[in-house]
Structure formats: structure tokens, C-alpha cells
Design an enzyme around this catalytic site. Structure first.
Site, PDB file in Angstrom:
ATOM      1  N   GLY A 223      11.110   1.905   0.630  1.00 24.83           N
ATOM      2  CA  GLY A 223      11.965   1.060  -0.210  1.00 24.83           C
ATOM      3  C   GLY A 223      12.830   0.121   0.623  1.00 24.83           C
TER       4      GLY A 223
ATOM      5  NE  ARG B 255      36.694  -2.798 -12.192  1.00 31.02           N
ATOM      6  CZ  ARG B 255      36.358  -2.273 -13.367  1.00 31.02           C
ATOM      7  NH1 ARG B 255      36.660  -2.911 -14.491  1.00 31.02           N
ATOM      8  NH2 ARG B 255      35.726  -1.117 -13.441  1.00 31.02           N
TER       9      ARG B 255
ATOM     10  CG  HIS C  75      30.253  -1.567 -11.504  1.00 29.61           C
ATOM     11  ND1 HIS C  75      31.137  -0.772 -10.807  1.00 29.61           N
ATOM     12  CD2 HIS C  75      30.328  -1.170 -12.793  1.00 29.61           C
ATOM     13  CE1 HIS C  75      31.730   0.078 -11.649  1.00 29.61           C
ATOM     14  NE2 HIS C  75      31.243  -0.140 -12.862  1.00 29.61           N
TER      15      HIS C  75
ATOM     16  CB  CYS D 136       7.550  -0.717   0.423  1.00 31.62           C
ATOM     17  SG  CYS D 136       9.222  -0.506   1.041  1.00 31.62           S
ATOM     18  N   GLY D 137       6.858   2.044   1.076  1.00 36.03           N
ATOM     19  CA  GLY D 137       6.881   3.433   1.513  1.00 36.03           C
ATOM     20  C   GLY D 137       8.277   4.023   1.468  1.00 36.03           C
TER      21      GLY D 137
ATOM     22  CG  HIS E  47      -0.245   0.005   2.534  1.00 40.03           C
ATOM     23  ND1 HIS E  47       0.282  -1.145   3.091  1.00 40.03           N
ATOM     24  CD2 HIS E  47       0.053   1.001   3.402  1.00 40.03           C
ATOM     25  CE1 HIS E  47       0.842  -0.845   4.253  1.00 40.03           C
ATOM     26  NE2 HIS E  47       0.718   0.447   4.462  1.00 40.03           N
TER      27      HIS E  47
ATOM     28  N   GLY F  31      11.912  -1.945   3.401  1.00 39.92           N
ATOM     29  CA  GLY F  31      11.319  -3.261   3.654  1.00 39.92           C
ATOM     30  C   GLY F  31      11.317  -4.130   2.414  1.00 39.92           C
TER      31      GLY F  31
HETATM   32  C1  RB5 Z   1       3.969   0.592   5.210  1.00 38.87           C
HETATM   33  O1  RB5 Z   1       3.343   1.501   6.048  1.00 38.87           O
HETATM   34  C2  RB5 Z   1       5.477   0.778   5.238  1.00 38.87           C
HETATM   35  O2  RB5 Z   1       5.981   0.412   6.470  1.00 38.87           O
HETATM   36  C3  RB5 Z   1       6.109  -0.018   4.110  1.00 38.87           C
HETATM   37  O3  RB5 Z   1       5.566   0.390   2.898  1.00 38.87           O
HETATM   38  C4  RB5 Z   1       7.615   0.139   3.922  1.00 38.87           C
HETATM   39  O4  RB5 Z   1       7.973   1.482   3.941  1.00 38.87           O
HETATM   40  C5  RB5 Z   1       8.493  -0.679   4.733  1.00 38.87           C
HETATM   41  O5  RB5 Z   1       9.725  -0.579   4.592  1.00 38.87           O
END
Ligand code: RB5
Length: 151
Positions: A70, A135, A100, A67-68, A9, A72
Site C-alpha cells: 500500500g 476547522r 476530516h 499494491c503489496g 500484481h 508505493g
Molecule cells: C511489488 O512487488 C511491490 O513492490 C508493490 O506491490 C508495492 O508493495 C510497492 O509499494
């Protein structure tokens, strides 16, 4: 290129916007691994897992996970063997991460980056190719060895 995209979301609206942009690019066939609709209660690992498994199995060549922040999405996606995901904040790293490090999933934070920057980073990611230089192959093999040594 066959490309996958997924978001929870926190990244849902950015994903929908980015899909419109990707559809204007030539040579990209896009698969949406969800969320298919906005659900404030959904969980980022579910979507990160879907895109990660799709990339790891070769169903798609590369992926975009949003995600919110990036954070997670990148942590979860990297739990799947064969995935090299990174949270990217600039066009230099979007390109060099592929050239790379053979990055195969790019992660974005929808609450952090503007729409235009996300488009630019996506273009840089898609236009880049792993250099294949000795490399970088050597370093990539060391990364793969780390993955294979997990106890
Ligand atoms: C959701 O609220 C948020 O925690 C998720 O999207 C993200 O940012 C997690 O890293």
C-alpha cells in the site's frame, strides 16, 4: 457513488476479491483501472497514476488503490494534484480520513491485510462524508495551498 479501483500484481488478487464484495453494495458504480490480468512484472506507479488521474479529473468520485504494501500506491497517487491518498490500516482512519481530511483515494497493502479487514475498511471509507466543519475546511485549504505552491 462512482468508484474506481486499481492494483498492480501485488494487489491484483485482493482487487478481484474486493470487486466481488463491492458489487454486492448498493449505490456504487465501479470502474476497474487495471491491472486487468495478473502480470508479475507490472509496476504499481502505472496503476496508481490511472486511478489518481480518474479521481483528480472527476471521472470517478473516489478510488481504491492496492499494491503489496500500500506504500508505493499511496506515494505515487499523491503525486497527482487533487489527490488525497493514504495508506489505511484500520476502520477508524478509513472513516476519519474522509470526514476530516477529505481523503479521496484509500490505499491498501494486500500482503499485509486480510480480506475481511479490507472489506470493513472499504465500507467505512464509502460510508463516510467530509464533515465540512470550519476547522476541517481551514486545514484542507492549507493542504491545497501546499499543493499549489509546488515550485
Ligand atoms: C511489488 O512487488 C511491490 O513492490 C508493490 O506491490 C508495492 O508493495 C510497492 O509499494
Amino acid at each position: 457513488m462512482k468508484l474506481g479501483i486499481a492494483a498492480d500484481h501485488g494487489g491484483f488478487h485482493a482487487k478481484e476479491k474486493l470487486k466481488e464484495f463491492i458489487h454486492t453494495l448498493e449505490g456504487i458504480s465501479l470502474v476497474d483501472y487495471g491491472a486487468k490480468e495478473y502480470d508479475a512484472l507490472d509496476d504499481y506507479p502505472d496503476f496508481a497514476e490511472r486511478i489518481a488521474r480518474a479521481v483528480a479529473s472527476g471521472e470517478v468520485e473516489r478510488g481504491i488503490a492496492i499494491c503489496g504494501s500500500g506504500v508505493g500506491a499511496s506515494i505515487a497517487a499523491n503525486k497527482i494534484d487533487g489527490v488525497r491518498a493514504a495508506l489505511i490500516c484500520d476502520t477508524y482512519s478509513a472513516r476519519q480520513g474522509v470526514e476530516h481530511d477529505d481523503m479521496n483515494i484509500i490505499c491498501f497493502g494486500a500482503r499485509v491485510f486480510g480480506e475481511e479487514l479490507i472489506k470493513e475498511m472499504t465500507k467505512a471509507f464509502l460510508n463516510a462524508k467530509f464533515s465540512g466543519e470550519e476547522r476541517h475546511v481551514r486545514r484542507l485549504n492549507k493542504v491545497l495551498a501546499l499543493e499549489n505552491n509546488n515550485e
